[in-house]
Design an enzyme around this catalytic site. Structure first.
Site, PDB file in Angstrom:
ATOM      1  N   ARG A  34      17.536  14.452  28.995  1.00  0.00           N
ATOM      2  CA  ARG A  34      18.729  14.998  29.314  1.00  0.00           C
ATOM      3  C   ARG A  34      18.553  16.263  30.353  1.00  0.00           C
ATOM      4  O   ARG A  34      19.704  16.716  30.926  1.00  0.00           O
ATOM      5  CB  ARG A  34      19.572  15.759  28.019  1.00  0.00           C
ATOM      6  CG  ARG A  34      20.055  14.727  27.061  1.00  0.00           C
ATOM      7  CD  ARG A  34      20.145  15.193  25.571  1.00  0.00           C
ATOM      8  NE  ARG A  34      19.069  15.796  25.175  1.00  0.00           N
ATOM      9  CZ  ARG A  34      18.923  16.282  23.965  1.00  0.00           C
ATOM     10  NH1 ARG A  34      19.960  16.679  23.120  1.00  0.00           N
ATOM     11  NH2 ARG A  34      17.590  16.809  23.699  1.00  0.00           N
ATOM     12  N   ARG A  35      17.547  16.692  30.514  1.00  0.00           N
ATOM     13  CA  ARG A  35      17.208  17.930  31.257  1.00  0.00           C
ATOM     14  C   ARG A  35      16.941  17.369  32.753  1.00  0.00           C
ATOM     15  O   ARG A  35      15.649  17.105  33.101  1.00  0.00           O
ATOM     16  CB  ARG A  35      16.130  18.768  30.764  1.00  0.00           C
ATOM     17  CG  ARG A  35      16.526  19.531  29.433  1.00  0.00           C
ATOM     18  CD  ARG A  35      15.586  20.253  28.831  1.00  0.00           C
ATOM     19  NE  ARG A  35      14.681  19.465  28.069  1.00  0.00           N
ATOM     20  CZ  ARG A  35      13.710  19.615  27.088  1.00  0.00           C
ATOM     21  NH1 ARG A  35      13.467  21.123  27.128  1.00  0.00           N
ATOM     22  NH2 ARG A  35      12.974  18.888  26.527  1.00  0.00           N
ATOM     23  N   TYR A 154      14.623  13.533   8.417  1.00  0.00           N
ATOM     24  CA  TYR A 154      13.678  13.037   9.463  1.00  0.00           C
ATOM     25  C   TYR A 154      12.747  12.047   8.998  1.00  0.00           C
ATOM     26  O   TYR A 154      12.592  10.879  10.001  1.00  0.00           O
ATOM     27  CB  TYR A 154      12.638  14.131   9.987  1.00  0.00           C
ATOM     28  CG  TYR A 154      11.740  14.162  11.008  1.00  0.00           C
ATOM     29  CD1 TYR A 154      12.152  13.550  12.334  1.00  0.00           C
ATOM     30  CD2 TYR A 154      10.552  13.975  10.866  1.00  0.00           C
ATOM     31  CE1 TYR A 154      11.243  13.356  13.364  1.00  0.00           C
ATOM     32  CE2 TYR A 154       9.525  13.365  11.978  1.00  0.00           C
ATOM     33  CZ  TYR A 154       9.699  13.049  13.216  1.00  0.00           C
ATOM     34  OH  TYR A 154       9.017  12.869  13.952  1.00  0.00           O
TER      35      TYR A 154
HETATM   36  P1  NDP Z   1       9.399  17.142  22.465  1.00  0.00           P
HETATM   37  O1  NDP Z   1      10.424  17.784  21.856  1.00  0.00           O
HETATM   38  O2  NDP Z   1       8.181  17.717  23.229  1.00  0.00           O
HETATM   39  O3  NDP Z   1      10.029  15.779  23.261  1.00  0.00           O
HETATM   40  C1  NDP Z   1      11.142  15.137  22.916  1.00  0.00           C
HETATM   41  C2  NDP Z   1      11.531  14.379  24.117  1.00  0.00           C
HETATM   42  O4  NDP Z   1      12.899  13.763  23.644  1.00  0.00           O
HETATM   43  C3  NDP Z   1      12.136  15.064  25.266  1.00  0.00           C
HETATM   44  O5  NDP Z   1      11.818  14.571  26.568  1.00  0.00           O
HETATM   45  C4  NDP Z   1      13.794  15.220  24.900  1.00  0.00           C
HETATM   46  O6  NDP Z   1      14.272  15.349  26.347  1.00  0.00           O
HETATM   47  C5  NDP Z   1      13.880  13.793  24.433  1.00  0.00           C
HETATM   48  N1  NDP Z   1      15.233  13.705  23.776  1.00  0.00           N
HETATM   49  C6  NDP Z   1      15.498  14.313  22.460  1.00  0.00           C
HETATM   50  N2  NDP Z   1      16.885  14.091  22.268  1.00  0.00           N
HETATM   51  C7  NDP Z   1      17.258  13.291  23.346  1.00  0.00           C
HETATM   52  C8  NDP Z   1      18.419  12.583  23.376  1.00  0.00           C
HETATM   53  N3  NDP Z   1      19.596  12.903  22.679  1.00  0.00           N
HETATM   54  N4  NDP Z   1      18.863  11.944  24.524  1.00  0.00           N
HETATM   55  C9  NDP Z   1      17.726  11.717  25.570  1.00  0.00           C
HETATM   56  N5  NDP Z   1      16.476  12.160  25.239  1.00  0.00           N
HETATM   57  C10 NDP Z   1      16.253  13.001  24.288  1.00  0.00           C
HETATM   58  O7  NDP Z   1       8.761  16.131  21.375  1.00  0.00           O
HETATM   59  P2  NDP Z   1       7.715  14.977  21.159  1.00  0.00           P
HETATM   60  O8  NDP Z   1       7.015  14.764  22.411  1.00  0.00           O
HETATM   61  O9  NDP Z   1       6.784  15.541  20.036  1.00  0.00           O
HETATM   62  O10 NDP Z   1       8.339  13.883  20.584  1.00  0.00           O
HETATM   63  C11 NDP Z   1       8.418  12.618  21.023  1.00  0.00           C
HETATM   64  C12 NDP Z   1       8.594  11.565  20.065  1.00  0.00           C
HETATM   65  O11 NDP Z   1       7.394  11.782  19.062  1.00  0.00           O
HETATM   66  C13 NDP Z   1       9.798  11.858  18.965  1.00  0.00           C
HETATM   67  O12 NDP Z   1      10.383  10.646  18.621  1.00  0.00           O
HETATM   68  C14 NDP Z   1       9.146  12.565  17.838  1.00  0.00           C
HETATM   69  O13 NDP Z   1       9.793  12.293  16.675  1.00  0.00           O
HETATM   70  C15 NDP Z   1       7.782  11.655  17.791  1.00  0.00           C
HETATM   71  N6  NDP Z   1       6.818  12.340  16.989  1.00  0.00           N
HETATM   72  C16 NDP Z   1       6.407  13.635  17.241  1.00  0.00           C
HETATM   73  C17 NDP Z   1       5.183  14.254  16.499  1.00  0.00           C
HETATM   74  C18 NDP Z   1       4.743  15.603  16.914  1.00  0.00           C
HETATM   75  O14 NDP Z   1       4.355  16.236  15.936  1.00  0.00           O
HETATM   76  N7  NDP Z   1       5.008  16.136  17.774  1.00  0.00           N
HETATM   77  C19 NDP Z   1       4.458  13.388  15.451  1.00  0.00           C
HETATM   78  C20 NDP Z   1       4.915  12.196  15.233  1.00  0.00           C
HETATM   79  C21 NDP Z   1       5.931  11.507  16.009  1.00  0.00           C
HETATM   80  P3  NDP Z   1      15.557  16.011  26.825  1.00  0.00           P
HETATM   81  O15 NDP Z   1      15.516  17.417  25.707  1.00  0.00           O
HETATM   82  O16 NDP Z   1      15.388  16.574  28.263  1.00  0.00           O
HETATM   83  O17 NDP Z   1      16.853  15.236  26.492  1.00  0.00           O
HETATM   84  C1  8X3 Z   2       6.447  14.753  13.621  1.00  0.00           C
HETATM   85  C2  8X3 Z   2       5.078  15.382  13.073  1.00  0.00           C
HETATM   86  O1  8X3 Z   2       4.499  16.680  10.929  1.00  0.00           O
HETATM   87  O2  8X3 Z   2       6.943  16.278  11.250  1.00  0.00           O
HETATM   88  O3  8X3 Z   2       6.742  13.296  13.357  1.00  0.00           O
HETATM   89  O4  8X3 Z   2       5.744  14.644  10.363  1.00  0.00           O
HETATM   90  S1  8X3 Z   2       5.774  15.736  11.190  1.00  0.00           S
END
Ligand code: NDP
Ligand code: 8X3
Length: 257
Positions: A34-35, A154
């Protein structure tokens, strides 16, 4: 011919690191988020650094019309095939018991992590099926394998991603489309800052004395899964850092014996 990857949520964390890694390996990139400003910055950098072909698509995956409109705008001359769809965009919002939960937090998680992933996948599937070869990689979580205190909604969304990955694998088998679920444990990105609504101090505490996964670790794993021989598909892969056993059990680095 260069291969292409479409990454949802490429403006930060795992999606952004994956974009840089695949660009460095010669892939063309379709990057969403979105950004807008961040998408443009990343595009400029990847074009300069790796001479990559990049198309950015700025939209909210919760919005069906925006999803359809943006995915219809993919330049098929630049991207004749989409070889990999990385369903990565997602988030956690809040950390509460159900009886203290905010409806708005539940909506944003369910709408993004489950419905958004479905909208993008559904919209691209006719093209992927026509290609007769593609790889869908869904980012689940250890939270999709078991649950942790106050993670309720979640965790439910990530259990849904697990179920959807299994369903897609069955349905897409006859079309030569691989489906891989990658389930990371705690990884330091903007994830906790988003979950705690900008409270950076609280977010930093999650990773203190913990040595979490890095987004580059996940990007490397995605690249490994995506570059196996054609007849090999990793169905489901869970990875954590050294101090985490599963979604609800981890220790601090200082507790290592
Ligand atoms: P970040 O917050 O760093 O990145 C999340 C990304 O998702 C951003 O690029 C954001 O872009 C995008 N996003 C969120 N909401 C929307 C939306 N409504 N429309 C379009 N894009 C969206 O988090 P992570 O990199 O950690 O997360 C990535 C994935 O990994 C997620 O699915 C998360 O659940 C999963 N995950 C993360 C873990 C962790 O510990 N970090 C562990 C396990 C899984 P923008 O805001 O620009 O829209
Ligand atoms: C994102 C990591 O720690 O909330 O899936 O499970 S945690």
């Amino acid at each position: 011919m260069k291969k292409s990857i479409l990454i949802t949520g490429a403006t930060s964390g795992i999606g952004k690191s994956t974009a840089y890694l695949f660009a460095s390996k010669g892939y063309n990139l379709l990057l969403t988020g979105r950004r807008e400003e961040r998408l443009q910055e990343i595009k400029t950098e990847l074009e300069k650094e790796y001479n990559s072909t990049v198309q950015t698509l700025c939209f909210d995956i919760r919005n069906q019309d925006e999803v359809k409109e943006n995915l219809a705008s993919i330049d098929h001359e630049l991207f004749p095939t989409i070889d990999i769809l990385l369903n990565n965009a997602g988030l956690a919002s809040g950390l509460n018991t159900i009886d203290n939960g905010e409806f708005s937090d539940w909506d944003v998680m369910i709408d993004t992590n489950v419905k958004g992933l479905l909208y993008v996948t559904r919209t691209l599937l006719p093209k992927l099926k026509e290609q007769k070869t593609a790889h869908i990689i869904n980012i689940g979580s250890t939270a999709g394998k078991n649950v942790y205190q106050n993670g309720n909604i979640y965790c439910a969304t990530k259990h849904a991603v697990d179920a959807l990955s299994q369903s897609m694998r069955i349905e897409l088998l006859p079309f030569g489309i691989k489906v891989t679920a990658i389930n990371p444990g705690a990884c330091e990105t903007e994830f906790s800052v988003v979950r705690f609504k900008g409270d950076k101090e609280r977010a930093d505490k999650v990773y203190k004395d913990f040595d979490p996964l890095t987004p580059e670790d996940i990007a490397d794993t995605i690249y490994y899964c995506a570059t196996l021989p054609k007849h090999v598909c990793i169905n489901d892969l869970t990875l954590t850092c050294l101090t985490q056993a599963n979604a609800n059990y981890n220790i601090k680095k200082s507790e290592l014996k």
